[in-house]
Design a protein around this motif. Structure first.
Motif, PDB file in Angstrom:
ATOM      1  N   UNK A  34      19.226 -30.330  -5.622  1.00 41.06           N
ATOM      2  CA  UNK A  34      18.795 -29.741  -4.362  1.00 41.06           C
ATOM      3  C   UNK A  34      17.806 -28.608  -4.649  1.00 41.06           C
ATOM      4  N   UNK A  35      16.598 -28.696  -4.060  1.00 39.28           N
ATOM      5  CA  UNK A  35      15.597 -27.644  -4.242  1.00 39.28           C
ATOM      6  C   UNK A  35      16.102 -26.338  -3.649  1.00 39.28           C
ATOM      7  N   UNK A  36      16.028 -25.263  -4.431  1.00 39.21           N
ATOM      8  CA  UNK A  36      16.564 -23.995  -3.971  1.00 39.21           C
ATOM      9  C   UNK A  36      15.490 -23.048  -3.448  1.00 39.21           C
ATOM     10  N   UNK A  37      14.227 -23.510  -3.423  1.00 45.62           N
ATOM     11  CA  UNK A  37      13.173 -22.693  -2.827  1.00 45.62           C
ATOM     12  C   UNK A  37      12.815 -23.191  -1.425  1.00 45.62           C
ATOM     13  N   UNK A  38      13.652 -24.093  -0.880  1.00 46.14           N
ATOM     14  CA  UNK A  38      13.472 -24.591   0.481  1.00 46.14           C
ATOM     15  C   UNK A  38      14.785 -24.437   1.243  1.00 46.14           C
ATOM     16  N   UNK A  39      14.730 -24.291   2.546  1.00 44.16           N
ATOM     17  CA  UNK A  39      15.977 -24.269   3.321  1.00 44.16           C
ATOM     18  C   UNK A  39      16.744 -25.582   3.149  1.00 44.16           C
ATOM     19  N   UNK A  40      18.062 -25.501   3.199  1.00 45.62           N
ATOM     20  CA  UNK A  40      18.881 -26.696   3.036  1.00 45.62           C
ATOM     21  C   UNK A  40      18.538 -27.736   4.091  1.00 45.62           C
ATOM     22  N   UNK A  41      18.094 -27.292   5.240  1.00 42.98           N
ATOM     23  CA  UNK A  41      17.762 -28.218   6.325  1.00 42.98           C
ATOM     24  C   UNK A  41      16.443 -28.949   6.108  1.00 42.98           C
ATOM     25  N   UNK A  86      14.203 -31.607   4.710  1.00 38.78           N
ATOM     26  CA  UNK A  86      14.475 -32.891   4.055  1.00 38.78           C
ATOM     27  C   UNK A  86      13.737 -33.067   2.732  1.00 38.78           C
ATOM     28  N   UNK A  87      12.712 -32.275   2.495  1.00 38.04           N
ATOM     29  CA  UNK A  87      11.979 -32.398   1.228  1.00 38.04           C
ATOM     30  C   UNK A  87      12.785 -31.862   0.035  1.00 38.04           C
ATOM     31  N   UNK A  88      13.866 -31.151   0.289  1.00 34.46           N
ATOM     32  CA  UNK A  88      14.576 -30.494  -0.803  1.00 34.46           C
ATOM     33  C   UNK A  88      15.641 -31.323  -1.481  1.00 34.46           C
ATOM     34  N   UNK A  89      16.122 -32.360  -0.818  1.00 31.56           N
ATOM     35  CA  UNK A  89      17.232 -33.137  -1.385  1.00 31.56           C
ATOM     36  C   UNK A  89      16.730 -34.270  -2.267  1.00 31.56           C
ATOM     37  N   UNK A  90      17.316 -34.408  -3.452  1.00 30.03           N
ATOM     38  CA  UNK A  90      16.973 -35.523  -4.344  1.00 30.03           C
ATOM     39  C   UNK A  90      18.187 -35.894  -5.180  1.00 30.03           C
ATOM     40  N   UNK A  91      18.457 -37.188  -5.257  1.00 26.36           N
ATOM     41  CA  UNK A  91      19.534 -37.707  -6.096  1.00 26.36           C
ATOM     42  C   UNK A  91      19.021 -38.923  -6.845  1.00 26.36           C
ATOM     43  N   UNK A  92      19.463 -39.065  -8.072  1.00 26.74           N
ATOM     44  CA  UNK A  92      19.066 -40.216  -8.875  1.00 26.74           C
ATOM     45  C   UNK A  92      20.299 -40.797  -9.539  1.00 26.74           C
ATOM     46  N   UNK A  93      20.485 -42.108  -9.398  1.00 23.91           N
ATOM     47  CA  UNK A  93      21.612 -42.805 -10.010  1.00 23.91           C
ATOM     48  C   UNK A  93      21.074 -43.719 -11.114  1.00 23.91           C
ATOM     49  N   UNK A  94      21.668 -43.611 -12.299  1.00 20.36           N
ATOM     50  CA  UNK A  94      21.163 -44.326 -13.472  1.00 20.36           C
ATOM     51  C   UNK A  94      22.318 -45.052 -14.155  1.00 20.36           C
ATOM     52  N   UNK A  95      22.079 -46.296 -14.556  1.00 17.45           N
ATOM     53  CA  UNK A  95      23.036 -47.028 -15.388  1.00 17.45           C
ATOM     54  C   UNK A  95      22.829 -46.631 -16.835  1.00 17.45           C
ATOM     55  N   UNK A  96      23.914 -46.264 -17.495  1.00 16.50           N
ATOM     56  CA  UNK A  96      23.824 -45.857 -18.890  1.00 16.50           C
ATOM     57  C   UNK A  96      25.163 -46.163 -19.554  1.00 16.50           C
ATOM     58  N   UNK A  97      25.524 -45.427 -20.577  1.00 17.61           N
ATOM     59  CA  UNK A  97      26.786 -45.655 -21.272  1.00 17.61           C
ATOM     60  C   UNK A  97      26.857 -44.830 -22.536  1.00 17.61           C
ATOM     61  N   UNK A  98      27.863 -45.088 -23.345  1.00 15.05           N
ATOM     62  CA  UNK A  98      28.078 -44.310 -24.561  1.00 15.05           C
ATOM     63  C   UNK A  98      28.255 -45.225 -25.768  1.00 15.05           C
ATOM     64  N   UNK A  99      28.120 -44.628 -26.945  1.00 12.79           N
ATOM     65  CA  UNK A  99      28.370 -45.330 -28.196  1.00 12.79           C
ATOM     66  C   UNK A  99      29.837 -45.129 -28.601  1.00 12.79           C
ATOM     67  N   UNK A 100      30.254 -45.887 -29.617  1.00 14.24           N
ATOM     68  CA  UNK A 100      31.642 -45.898 -30.098  1.00 14.24           C
ATOM     69  C   UNK A 100      31.659 -45.433 -31.552  1.00 14.24           C
ATOM     70  N   UNK A 101      32.582 -44.513 -31.886  1.00 14.01           N
ATOM     71  CA  UNK A 101      32.588 -43.930 -33.239  1.00 14.01           C
ATOM     72  C   UNK A 101      33.931 -44.155 -33.933  1.00 14.01           C
ATOM     73  N   UNK A 102      33.837 -44.644 -35.158  1.00 10.63           N
ATOM     74  CA  UNK A 102      35.000 -44.811 -36.031  1.00 10.63           C
ATOM     75  C   UNK A 102      34.815 -43.878 -37.225  1.00 10.63           C
TER      76      UNK A 102
END
Length: 283
Positions: free
Chosen positions: A86-93, A95-111
């Motif tokens: 959320x952009x903090x130099x704009x009012x919460x109201x 609409x230019x301030x909100x941004x969300x990104x969803x990414x598919x990823x994962x982790x490695x395995x360690x022995x």
């Protein structure tokens, strides 16, 4: 051309049980990172409280350059990562301030294979030689606030050992799957002053102590030693040999030599580096 709306552009680089996130935002923000297990490959089904494994803030100061490592995640599994900035130099109201990104990823395995190469008795505490001794070995989780034990407690009773001798039958290997970032090998040596009635004379802690212990009473004297080992996080095989632990001037005085073999795998075929972007002009 951008209309000044918030944007998120960056990359994710997984490692063993962690995500390394480096992103830039168009406007200053304090991003929130949320991670879920990817069980069905459908966002709406997976991104629910029961599947959430982490939630983290990156900074208390709004900025446009962001770097975060989220550790302690399940190893070797696909994940969903959502970044809310959320952009903090704009009012919460605004609409230019909100941004969300969803990414598919994962982790490695360690022995990790923890190898005891040798244990030498420098001073058993028995001036006449031929000491009766008990050795106990454990490996703890050095990345956890609990410091839980990672292997079954190993105990070895030895009779009639002299100063300068190596403990027989002590070299062995302990396997740790899903090994944490830091492991702490802990070795206890105990000298029985008058015979050796049982192995249960003294047992080392169930969880990682703040420091190694030492002491004595009418029946025995003991000295413990511990050390912290940071394990590799990136794909491949690594051997760390010649790791030394020594009780110093405590009695009994012993020196242990260990080696660590680490294998970091990618069973879920997660991209080693994934680029992403979200905002006006981007999908």
């Amino acid at each position: 051309m951008s209309d000044g709306s918030q944007q998120i552009v960056g990359e994710i680089a997984p490692d063993a049980g962690a995500l390394l996130i480096n992103v830039n935002t168009e406007r200053p923000a304090r991003p929130v990172y949320t991670v879920w297990r990817n069980l069905t490959n459908v966002q709406e089904q997976d991104m629910v409280p029961a599947n959430q494994v982490a939630a983290a803030l990156e900074t208390l100061t709004p900025t446009t350059s962001h770097s975060k490592r989220i550790a302690g995640l399940p190893q070797g599994v696909p994940l969903w990562l959502r970044i809310d900035a959320q952009a903090e130099d704009l009012p919460v109201s605004d609409p230019r301030g909100a941004a969300s990104s969803v990414v598919q990823t994962g982790t490695f395995f360690r022995i990790c294979l923890v190898n005891i190469l040798s244990i030498e008795v420098l001073n058993s505490g028995d001036p006449g030689g031929g000491a009766d001794m008990l050795f106990q070995f454990q490996v703890y989780n050095g990345s956890s606030s609990v410091g839980e034990a990672l292997i079954d407690l190993f105990q070895k009773e030895v009779s009639d050992i002299d100063n300068g001798e190596f403990v027989p039958d002590m070299p062995r290997t302990f396997k740790i799957e899903h090994a944490p970032d830091v492991v702490v090998p802990y070795l206890s040596s105990l000298h029985r002053k008058g015979g050796f009635p049982t192995i249960g004379t003294r047992t080392i802690p169930d969880t990682l102590p703040d420091e190694a212990g030492s002491g004595s009473n009418d029946d025995f004297e003991f000295a413990d030693v511990m050390g912290r080992v940071s394990l590799p996080t990136q794909l491949g095989d690594t051997t760390q040999s010649g790791f030394m632990m020594n009780t110093g001037l405590n009695v009994p005085s012993i020196t242990a030599t260990l080696a660590f073999e680490t294998n970091v795998l990618n069973p879920s075929n997660i991209l080693p580096v994934k680029l992403f972007h979200h905002g006006p002009g981007f999908p």
